[in-house]
Design an enzyme around this catalytic site. Structure first.
Site, PDB file in Angstrom:
ATOM      1  N   CYS A 151      53.049  18.982  46.037  1.00 41.54           N
ATOM      2  CA  CYS A 151      52.936  18.289  44.752  1.00 41.54           C
ATOM      3  C   CYS A 151      53.829  18.956  43.690  1.00 41.54           C
ATOM      4  O   CYS A 151      55.036  18.869  43.816  1.00 41.54           O
ATOM      5  CB  CYS A 151      51.470  18.196  44.346  1.00 41.54           C
ATOM      6  SG  CYS A 151      51.166  16.804  43.262  1.00 41.54           S
ATOM      7  N   HIS A 200      48.324  16.864  48.477  1.00 36.58           N
ATOM      8  CA  HIS A 200      47.622  18.159  48.572  1.00 36.58           C
ATOM      9  C   HIS A 200      46.933  18.292  49.932  1.00 36.58           C
ATOM     10  O   HIS A 200      45.809  17.816  50.098  1.00 36.58           O
ATOM     11  CB  HIS A 200      46.545  18.247  47.488  1.00 36.58           C
ATOM     12  CG  HIS A 200      47.079  18.372  46.110  1.00 36.58           C
ATOM     13  ND1 HIS A 200      47.212  19.576  45.467  1.00 36.58           N
ATOM     14  CD2 HIS A 200      47.531  17.431  45.251  1.00 36.58           C
ATOM     15  CE1 HIS A 200      47.710  19.379  44.267  1.00 36.58           C
ATOM     16  NE2 HIS A 200      47.917  18.083  44.104  1.00 36.58           N
ATOM     17  N   GLU A 247      45.794  21.045  51.077  1.00 34.81           N
ATOM     18  CA  GLU A 247      44.808  22.136  50.958  1.00 34.81           C
ATOM     19  C   GLU A 247      43.452  21.639  50.441  1.00 34.81           C
ATOM     20  O   GLU A 247      42.481  22.378  50.455  1.00 34.81           O
ATOM     21  CB  GLU A 247      45.365  23.256  50.056  1.00 34.81           C
ATOM     22  CG  GLU A 247      45.316  23.011  48.562  1.00 34.81           C
ATOM     23  CD  GLU A 247      46.331  21.970  48.053  1.00 34.81           C
ATOM     24  OE1 GLU A 247      47.074  21.386  48.865  1.00 34.81           O
ATOM     25  OE2 GLU A 247      46.347  21.740  46.831  1.00 34.81           O
TER      26      GLU A 247
HETATM   27  N1  GLN Z   1      52.163  15.749  37.892  1.00 38.63           N
HETATM   28  C1  GLN Z   1      52.321  17.144  38.128  1.00 38.63           C
HETATM   29  C2  GLN Z   1      53.712  17.598  37.725  1.00 38.63           C
HETATM   30  O1  GLN Z   1      54.497  16.819  37.338  1.00 38.63           O
HETATM   31  C3  GLN Z   1      52.046  17.485  39.577  1.00 38.63           C
HETATM   32  C4  GLN Z   1      50.613  17.183  39.919  1.00 38.63           C
HETATM   33  C5  GLN Z   1      50.041  18.023  41.017  1.00 38.63           C
HETATM   34  O2  GLN Z   1      50.579  19.046  41.412  1.00 38.63           O
HETATM   35  N2  GLN Z   1      48.874  17.617  41.473  1.00 38.63           N
HETATM   36  O3  GLN Z   1      54.009  18.747  37.780  1.00 38.63           O
END
Ligand code: GLN
Length: 187
Positions: A79, A170, A172
């Protein structure tokens, strides 16, 4: 036994530690350049990529981390961690590690309230992988050197470029540690 670093700035740090330990590896929280010497690979957790980028600079960790990864330290970004690895971030010049040949668009799957769980078919894994998407980045384009391991609605969501692995979601936050096992095999 392999030692996996977890970037210890913010986000789902403990959950990644738990997943990595279930694979039988040791974990180290990476907060300073010296920690990079103790590890065989590094996980870059989700969180807020702009804030993580700034803090990496404040801690004096950005350049040593970038160098270590550029010299071959395996990295797994999830992410926000994927955003940090991306060379291009649509409409943003935020600080990043920037070593993976992908272009991402932040929050492209909607807001926190639009979070969802799905199952992905992953190249090389026998069973479908549960995946949690939270304000996830979408991969808009990628170089031909980047291998797509899983897609969702016609966009890649799990990609690998040599020693770099990145997921929009994610892993995890689920009971499955299959993707962490996959990363361990890259060390
Ligand atoms: N939207 C977040 C970003 O732009 C990432 C979201 C996440 O890691 N769950 O950094």
């Amino acid at each position: 036994m392999k030692t996996v670093g977890i970037l210890g700035i913010q986000g789902a740090i403990e959950e990644h530690e738990a997943s990595i330990r279930k694979t039988g590896c040791t974990t180290v929280r990476v907060k300073a350049p010296a920690d990079l010497k103790k590890i065989d690979g590094i996980v870059l957790p989700g969180g807020e990529s702009t804030s993580m980028g700034k803090q990496l600079e404040w801690f004096g960790l950005m350049e040593p981390l970038r160098q270590a990864i550029a010299q071959g330290l395996p990295a797994f970004g999830t992410c926000a961690g994927m955003i940090l690895l991306a060379k291009e971030i649509e409409g943003s010049n935020q600080t990043r590690i920037g070593l993976m040949d992908i272009k991402v668009k932040r929050n492209a799957y909607g807001s926190q309230l639009d979070s969802f769980v799905t199952e992905l078919k992953v190249k090389g894994l026998k069973k479908p992988l549960p995946a949690v998407f939270i304000r996830a980045p979408r991969i808009e384009s990628l170089a031909k050197e980047v291998d797509v391991l899983a897609s969702y609605q016609d966009h890649p969501v799990l990609v690998r470029e040599n020693h770099l692995l990145a997921a929009s979601f994610h892993p995890e936050l689920t009971d499955s540690v299959e993707l962490h096992r996959y990363f361990i095999q890259m060390l």
